[in-house]
Write a protein that holds these residues in place. Structure first.
Motif, short mmCIF file in Angstrom:
data_model
loop_
_atom_site.label_atom_id
_atom_site.label_comp_id
_atom_site.label_asym_id
_atom_site.label_seq_id
_atom_site.Cartn_x
_atom_site.Cartn_y
_atom_site.Cartn_z
N HIS A 81 0.83 -1.20 0.00
CA HIS A 81 0.00 0.00 0.00
C HIS A 81 0.87 1.25 0.00
O HIS A 81 1.97 1.27 0.57
CB HIS A 81 -0.95 0.01 1.20
CG HIS A 81 -2.15 -0.84 1.00
ND1 HIS A 81 -3.01 -1.16 2.02
CD2 HIS A 81 -2.66 -1.45 -0.11
CE1 HIS A 81 -3.99 -1.92 1.56
NE2 HIS A 81 -3.80 -2.11 0.26
N GLN A 116 -5.37 -1.58 -3.59
CA GLN A 116 -5.49 -0.35 -2.81
C GLN A 116 -6.95 0.08 -2.76
O GLN A 116 -7.68 -0.11 -3.75
CB GLN A 116 -4.65 0.75 -3.46
CG GLN A 116 -4.53 2.03 -2.66
CD GLN A 116 -3.43 1.99 -1.63
OE1 GLN A 116 -2.37 1.43 -1.85
NE2 GLN A 116 -3.69 2.58 -0.47
N VAL A 117 -7.37 0.64 -1.64
CA VAL A 117 -8.71 1.21 -1.59
C VAL A 117 -8.83 2.25 -2.71
O VAL A 117 -7.91 3.04 -2.95
CB VAL A 117 -9.01 1.84 -0.21
CG1 VAL A 117 -8.05 2.96 0.11
CG2 VAL A 117 -10.45 2.31 -0.12
N CYS A 122 -13.50 5.74 -1.38
CA CYS A 122 -13.28 6.79 -0.39
C CYS A 122 -14.34 7.89 -0.52
O CYS A 122 -14.87 8.37 0.49
CB CYS A 122 -11.89 7.39 -0.56
SG CYS A 122 -10.55 6.24 -0.22
N HIS A 175 -5.60 -8.27 4.33
CA HIS A 175 -5.48 -6.82 4.11
C HIS A 175 -5.03 -6.59 2.68
O HIS A 175 -5.59 -5.78 1.95
CB HIS A 175 -4.52 -6.21 5.12
CG HIS A 175 -4.35 -4.73 4.96
ND1 HIS A 175 -5.40 -3.86 5.10
CD2 HIS A 175 -3.27 -3.99 4.64
CE1 HIS A 175 -4.97 -2.62 4.89
NE2 HIS A 175 -3.68 -2.68 4.59
N ASP A 194 -0.47 -3.61 8.81
CA ASP A 194 -1.89 -3.30 8.95
C ASP A 194 -2.72 -4.52 9.34
O ASP A 194 -3.95 -4.49 9.23
CB ASP A 194 -2.43 -2.69 7.66
CG ASP A 194 -1.96 -1.26 7.46
OD1 ASP A 194 -1.28 -0.73 8.36
OD2 ASP A 194 -2.25 -0.67 6.40
N HIS A 200 -6.12 4.90 14.53
CA HIS A 200 -6.27 5.38 13.16
C HIS A 200 -7.25 6.54 13.18
O HIS A 200 -8.10 6.65 14.07
CB HIS A 200 -6.79 4.26 12.25
CG HIS A 200 -6.71 4.57 10.79
ND1 HIS A 200 -7.74 5.17 10.09
CD2 HIS A 200 -5.72 4.36 9.89
CE1 HIS A 200 -7.38 5.30 8.83
NE2 HIS A 200 -6.16 4.83 8.67
N TYR A 215 -10.52 -0.72 3.94
CA TYR A 215 -9.12 -0.76 3.53
C TYR A 215 -8.64 -2.16 3.16
O TYR A 215 -7.57 -2.32 2.59
CB TYR A 215 -8.22 -0.22 4.65
CG TYR A 215 -8.43 1.24 4.97
CD1 TYR A 215 -8.07 2.23 4.06
CD2 TYR A 215 -8.98 1.64 6.18
CE1 TYR A 215 -8.24 3.57 4.35
CE2 TYR A 215 -9.16 2.98 6.48
CZ TYR A 215 -8.79 3.94 5.57
OH TYR A 215 -8.97 5.27 5.86
N HIS A 216 -9.41 -3.18 3.52
CA HIS A 216 -8.96 -4.56 3.31
C HIS A 216 -9.39 -5.09 1.95
O HIS A 216 -10.51 -4.83 1.49
CB HIS A 216 -9.53 -5.48 4.39
CG HIS A 216 -9.10 -5.15 5.78
ND1 HIS A 216 -7.78 -5.14 6.17
CD2 HIS A 216 -9.83 -4.83 6.89
CE1 HIS A 216 -7.71 -4.83 7.46
NE2 HIS A 216 -8.94 -4.63 7.91
#
Length: 258
Positions: A81, A116-117, A122, A175, A194, A200, A215-216
């Motif tokens: 990440h 990646q997210v 987001c 993750h 992570d 966080h 995020y996973h």
């Protein structure tokens, strides 16, 4: 050589952000993610490396604890990440430092895969407390301009045993597909990346916990994978997010699952 950003830096108090919770193990609590410097008589290694825009802080933290960045024996990456891989390309390109990660994570670190997210995820979650401020920081820290490491290599147990701290990887997928934690047996410490964090910006509490599910790659697998740590002995937890924690790993896992 990968350039180090010349943008004005926000104040960063190394005296409070850098600690030595075990002799020769330096924990750096970065602006949004952490990195670890591990040393012994043979030299030092870096574990993880913040966001791309944290690169100058990573270099300065190494100078702060008495080493020269170009002398690093290796950079170990728990997972690819952008907030953990950020400065690794600089070490590879500027100094020829080996960048090592798990075989299952190698394509991610090299930029051949992406786990990646997404920005869309987001934005869809931006209404939730903490998400917008986290996203704003991530973008300013270089999240939209990741720096993969084409020369990264897969570690082997034999190669890791030759490095300072004799790190031992443990696979904990979920993750990301190839996420690994790194045991530092001589220090009684575990670098959890992570897989287990202690704080966080999206969390309302500190202490052992999982990252937010968004995020996973696979949140259920990430939680199930923590059982790979059930028989691991460590009393110092060095997470990718949140403060270092002196607690038996077994107690931390119990708290995480409660």
């Amino acid at each position: 050589m990968s350039p180090i950003s010349a943008r004005p830096e926000k104040p960063f108090d190394f005296s409070s952000r850098v600690s030595e919770p075990s002799p020769g193990v330096f924990f750096v609590e970065g602006p949004a993610s952490n990195w670890i410097i591990v040393s012994d008589d043979s030299g030092f290694i870096l574990i993880d490396g913040g966001y791309p825009e944290d690169a100058s802080l990573v270099l300065r933290s190494i100078w702060h604890v008495g080493f020269k960045p170009g002398d690093a024996k290796a950079v170990l990456i728990t997972h690819g990440h952008v907030d953990h891989l950020g400065s690794a390309a600089h070490f590879s390109e500027a100094y020829g430092t080996p960048v090592l990660t798990s075989p299952a994570e190698l394509a991610h670190v090299q930029g051949k895969e992406k786990h990646q997210v997404t920005l869309a995820t987001c934005i869809l979650n931006a209404w939730r407390p903490g998400v917008f401020s986290w996203l704003k920081h991530a973008i300013s820290a270089g999240a939209l301009s990741p720096k993969p490491v084409a020369a990264a290599e897969a570690w082997t147990p034999e190669r890791l045993r030759e490095l300072p701290g004799q790190p031992q990887p443990i696979s904990v997928p979920g993750h990301t597909p190839g996420h690994a934690v790194i045991l530092l047996p001589k220090a009684g410490a575990i670098v959890t990346g992570d897989a287990l964090i202690t704080g966080h910006s999206l969390s309302r509490h500190t202490g052992p916990q999982m990252l937010d599910a968004m995020y996973h790659t696979d949140a259920d697998e990430a939680l199930a994978a923590t059982h790979a740590l059930d028989n691991v002995e460590a009393s110092l937890i060095l997470p990718g997010h949140g403060p270092a924690l002196k607690m038996p790993l077994s107690d931390a896992l119990a708290a995480l699952r409660s």
